[in-house]
Design a protein around this motif. Structure first.
Motif, mmCIF file in Angstrom:
data_model
loop_
_atom_site.group_PDB
_atom_site.id
_atom_site.type_symbol
_atom_site.label_atom_id
_atom_site.label_comp_id
_atom_site.label_asym_id
_atom_site.label_seq_id
_atom_site.Cartn_x
_atom_site.Cartn_y
_atom_site.Cartn_z
ATOM 1 N N VAL A 82 0.840 -1.208 0.000
ATOM 2 C CA VAL A 82 0.000 0.000 0.000
ATOM 3 C C VAL A 82 0.868 1.248 0.000
ATOM 4 N N ASP A 83 1.901 1.263 0.851
ATOM 5 C CA ASP A 83 2.794 2.425 0.914
ATOM 6 C C ASP A 83 3.524 2.658 -0.401
ATOM 7 N N ALA A 84 3.901 1.567 -1.052
ATOM 8 C CA ALA A 84 4.717 1.688 -2.261
ATOM 9 C C ALA A 84 3.970 2.324 -3.429
ATOM 10 N N VAL A 85 2.648 2.197 -3.472
ATOM 11 C CA VAL A 85 1.896 2.742 -4.608
ATOM 12 C C VAL A 85 0.910 3.829 -4.178
ATOM 13 N N ARG A 86 1.052 4.325 -2.952
ATOM 14 C CA ARG A 86 0.110 5.322 -2.452
ATOM 15 C C ARG A 86 0.249 6.640 -3.202
ATOM 16 N N LEU A 87 -0.891 7.197 -3.609
ATOM 17 C CA LEU A 87 -0.934 8.478 -4.305
ATOM 18 C C LEU A 87 -1.801 9.452 -3.514
ATOM 19 N N ASP A 88 -1.494 10.750 -3.589
ATOM 20 C CA ASP A 88 -2.273 11.784 -2.923
ATOM 21 C C ASP A 88 -2.775 12.802 -3.954
ATOM 22 N N PHE A 89 -3.997 13.228 -3.776
ATOM 23 C CA PHE A 89 -4.566 14.313 -4.567
ATOM 24 C C PHE A 89 -4.054 15.630 -3.984
ATOM 25 N N VAL A 90 -3.339 16.435 -4.797
ATOM 26 C CA VAL A 90 -2.710 17.649 -4.250
ATOM 27 C C VAL A 90 -3.185 18.924 -4.936
ATOM 28 N N GLY A 91 -4.094 18.815 -5.898
ATOM 29 C CA GLY A 91 -4.549 20.052 -6.522
ATOM 30 C C GLY A 91 -5.561 19.807 -7.620
ATOM 31 N N PHE A 92 -6.418 20.819 -7.847
ATOM 32 C CA PHE A 92 -7.445 20.761 -8.875
ATOM 33 C C PHE A 92 -7.296 21.989 -9.753
ATOM 34 N N ARG A 93 -7.305 21.768 -11.085
ATOM 35 C CA ARG A 93 -7.163 22.891 -12.018
ATOM 36 C C ARG A 93 -8.272 22.840 -13.044
ATOM 37 N N ALA A 94 -8.697 23.986 -13.521
ATOM 38 C CA ALA A 94 -9.671 24.047 -14.605
ATOM 39 C C ALA A 94 -8.963 23.738 -15.922
ATOM 40 N N GLY A 95 -9.799 23.611 -16.979
ATOM 41 C CA GLY A 95 -9.241 23.209 -18.260
ATOM 42 C C GLY A 95 -9.751 21.812 -18.480
ATOM 43 N N SER A 96 -11.089 21.716 -18.640
ATOM 44 C CA SER A 96 -11.862 20.516 -18.349
ATOM 45 C C SER A 96 -11.735 20.345 -16.841
ATOM 46 N N ALA A 97 -11.323 19.186 -16.372
ATOM 47 C CA ALA A 97 -11.076 19.006 -14.937
ATOM 48 C C ALA A 97 -9.746 18.288 -14.802
ATOM 49 N N VAL A 98 -8.778 18.941 -14.200
ATOM 50 C CA VAL A 98 -7.427 18.397 -14.106
ATOM 51 C C VAL A 98 -7.063 18.235 -12.637
ATOM 52 N N LEU A 99 -6.725 17.005 -12.255
ATOM 53 C CA LEU A 99 -6.345 16.707 -10.874
ATOM 54 C C LEU A 99 -4.849 16.432 -10.826
ATOM 55 N N ASP A 100 -4.149 17.156 -9.966
ATOM 56 C CA ASP A 100 -2.728 16.897 -9.763
ATOM 57 C C ASP A 100 -2.559 15.833 -8.681
ATOM 58 N N ILE A 101 -1.694 14.862 -8.962
ATOM 59 C CA ILE A 101 -1.492 13.730 -8.062
ATOM 60 C C ILE A 101 -0.002 13.579 -7.795
ATOM 61 N N ALA A 102 0.343 13.335 -6.536
ATOM 62 C CA ALA A 102 1.745 13.143 -6.160
ATOM 63 C C ALA A 102 1.922 11.773 -5.541
ATOM 64 N N ARG A 103 3.043 11.154 -5.818
ATOM 65 C CA ARG A 103 3.368 9.893 -5.162
ATOM 66 C C ARG A 103 3.980 10.207 -3.799
ATOM 67 N N THR A 104 3.405 9.625 -2.768
ATOM 68 C CA THR A 104 3.872 9.910 -1.410
ATOM 69 C C THR A 104 4.303 8.646 -0.684
ATOM 70 N N GLY A 105 4.252 7.535 -1.380
ATOM 71 C CA GLY A 105 4.623 6.271 -0.744
ATOM 72 C C GLY A 105 6.095 5.969 -0.946
ATOM 73 N N GLN A 106 6.389 4.775 -1.428
ATOM 74 C CA GLN A 106 7.754 4.317 -1.663
ATOM 75 C C GLN A 106 8.556 4.257 -0.378
ATOM 76 N N LEU A 107 7.907 4.004 0.750
ATOM 77 C CA LEU A 107 8.623 4.009 2.019
ATOM 78 C C LEU A 107 9.259 2.668 2.355
ATOM 79 N N SER A 108 8.681 1.575 1.827
ATOM 80 C CA SER A 108 9.137 0.261 2.262
ATOM 81 C C SER A 108 9.704 -0.593 1.147
ATOM 82 N N LEU A 109 9.313 -0.315 -0.085
ATOM 83 C CA LEU A 109 9.747 -1.149 -1.198
ATOM 84 C C LEU A 109 10.501 -0.323 -2.222
#
Length: 302
Positions: free
Chosen positions: A66-93
Motif C-alpha cells: 500500500v505504501d509503495a503505490v500510495r498516491l495523494d490528490f494535491v490540486g485541482f485545475r480548470a481546463g476541463s477538470a485536471v487533478l494533480d497527483i503526487a506519489r507519497t509512498g515508496q517508504l518500504s519497497l
C-alpha cells in the motif's frame, strides 16, 4: 470546490484529466471524483500485489505494498477538470513498484482494447471489477474520457472503447490439460465431495475426482504421485484453481521401501547362527540381542 497548489506542495508526478459535459466550467461531480481516485488507487494496489507475487485475498493488504503505490490528490485545475497527483509512498519497497504497476495498467488496458478475450498479466477478477467501476461513469452526457498523464505521456486512458472491452471480458477460468507431481494429502471422501490435495514444489493444488479413482487416491495417500487431468486456471493463466483428475499413479522410485522389501531386494535372509554375527564387538552382543527380541515383541527371559 477548487484546490490550488501552494508553493510548498509535493512535486506533482501524475495528472488525471477528465473531459466531457460534466466537467464544463472546470468542475467535476464528487461522485466521479470519488470513483476515479478510489478506483485508480485500488487498481494499482491490486496490480502491485500481483507483481510482488502476493495473493489479493480478503482482509487488509500488506502495508509495504500500500505504501509503495500510495498516491495523494494535491490540486485541482480548470481546463476541463485536471487533478494533480503526487506519489507519497515508496517508504518500504523499491521505488520501481509504482511504475511497474502503472506499466501493467497501461499495457493491460491497451491489450484489452484489442483482445478482450485474453486477460493480460496480473489482471484478475478484482482488477477487472475496478476497471468496470472506473469505466462506469463514461457516457456522452457525463464524462467522455479520462486520461492519466505522467510528464508528457498518457499512461492510462478511460473511454468508451475501454468500457466496451471490459464489459466483454469474461471472468470464466481458463481450462487446459495439465500434469502435476507432488505428495498426495488430505482426502475428502464424503458422498457429495471427492477431493484431495497435492503439495507440489510451487504450492498446494486442490483436486477433485470421480468415484472410479477413489481407491487409487486412497492407496496413494501420503505418497509422491503423478496426476493428470483438466486444470482450471486462474485468470492470470498460471495458477491452478482446481485440477479435475483423470488419472493418478504413484512414483515408485521415490516410495519408501520397508525393511522386508529391502532385505528381499538385497538377498538378505534371517540369521541362522550366532557365528554369522562374528565381528560384532562382544560387549555389544547382549544389547543387540535385547533390541532384536524387543523388535520381535519377545519376552527377554524367554
Amino acid at each position: 470546490m477548487v484546490m490550488m497548489v501552494s508553493d510548498d506542495s509535493p512535486i506533482v508526478d501524475l495528472t488525471l484529466r477528465a473531459v466531457g459535459p460534466a466537467t464544463e466550467g472546470g468542475r467535476l461531480p464528487l461522485a466521479e471524483l470519488s470513483r476515479l481516485t478510489s478506483g485508480l488507487q485500488a487498481a494499482l494496489e491490486l496490480l502491485a500485489l500481483g507483481i510482488a507475487g502476493k495473493a489479493a485475498g480478503p482482509g487488509r493488504r500488506p502495508r509495504e505494498i500500500v505504501d509503495a503505490v500510495r498516491l495523494d490528490f494535491v490540486g485541482f485545475r480548470a481546463g476541463s477538470a485536471v487533478l494533480d497527483i503526487a506519489r507519497t509512498g515508496q517508504l518500504s519497497l523499491d521505488e520501481g513498484l509504482l511504475d511497474q504497476a502503472l506499466t501493467a495498467l497501461e499495457e493491460g488496458t491497451n491489450s484489452l482494447r484489442e483482445r478482450p478475450d485474453v486477460l493480460p498479466p496480473y489482471f484478475g477478477p478484482q482488477v477487472l471489477n475496478q476497471l468496470r467501476s472506473l469505466t462506469g461513469g463514461i457516457s456522452a452526457r457525463n464524462v467522455t474520457r479520462v486520461e492519466l498523464w505522467q510528464k508528457d505521456r498518457a499512461r492510462f486512458v478511460i473511454d468508451e472503447a475501454l468500457q466496451r472491452a471490459v464489459r466483454r471480458t469474461s471472468f470464466e477460468k481458463i481450462a487446459q490439460e495439465s500434469t502435476v507431481v507432488g505428495r498426495l494429502h488430505m482426502g475428502d471422501f464424503s458422498p457429495a465431495t471427492l477431493r484431495c490435495r497435492i503439495d507440489t514444489y510451487a504450492g498446494s493444488i486442490l483436486c477433485d475426482f470421480d468415484s472410479d479413482l477413489r481407491d487409487a487416491v486412497l492407496d496413494a495417500m501420503d505418497e509422491v504421485v503423478m496426476a493428470e487431468g483438466v486444470a482450471e486456471l486462474e485468470p492470470n493463466g498460471a495458477t491452478i484453481h482446481i485440477l479435475h483428475l483423470s488419472s493418478l499413479r504413484r512414483i515408485d522410485s521415490v516410495t519408501p521401501k520397508s525393511l522386508a522389501d529391502l532385505a528381499r531386494a538385497q538377498g538378505v535372509g534371517p540369521v541362522r547362527s550366532i557365528d554369522e554375527l562374528r565381528g560384532l564387538p562382544v560387549g555389544e552382543m547382549d544389547d543387540f540381542l535385547a533390541a532384536l527380541r524387543s523388535a520381535r515383541g519377545e519376552d527377554e527371559d524367554a
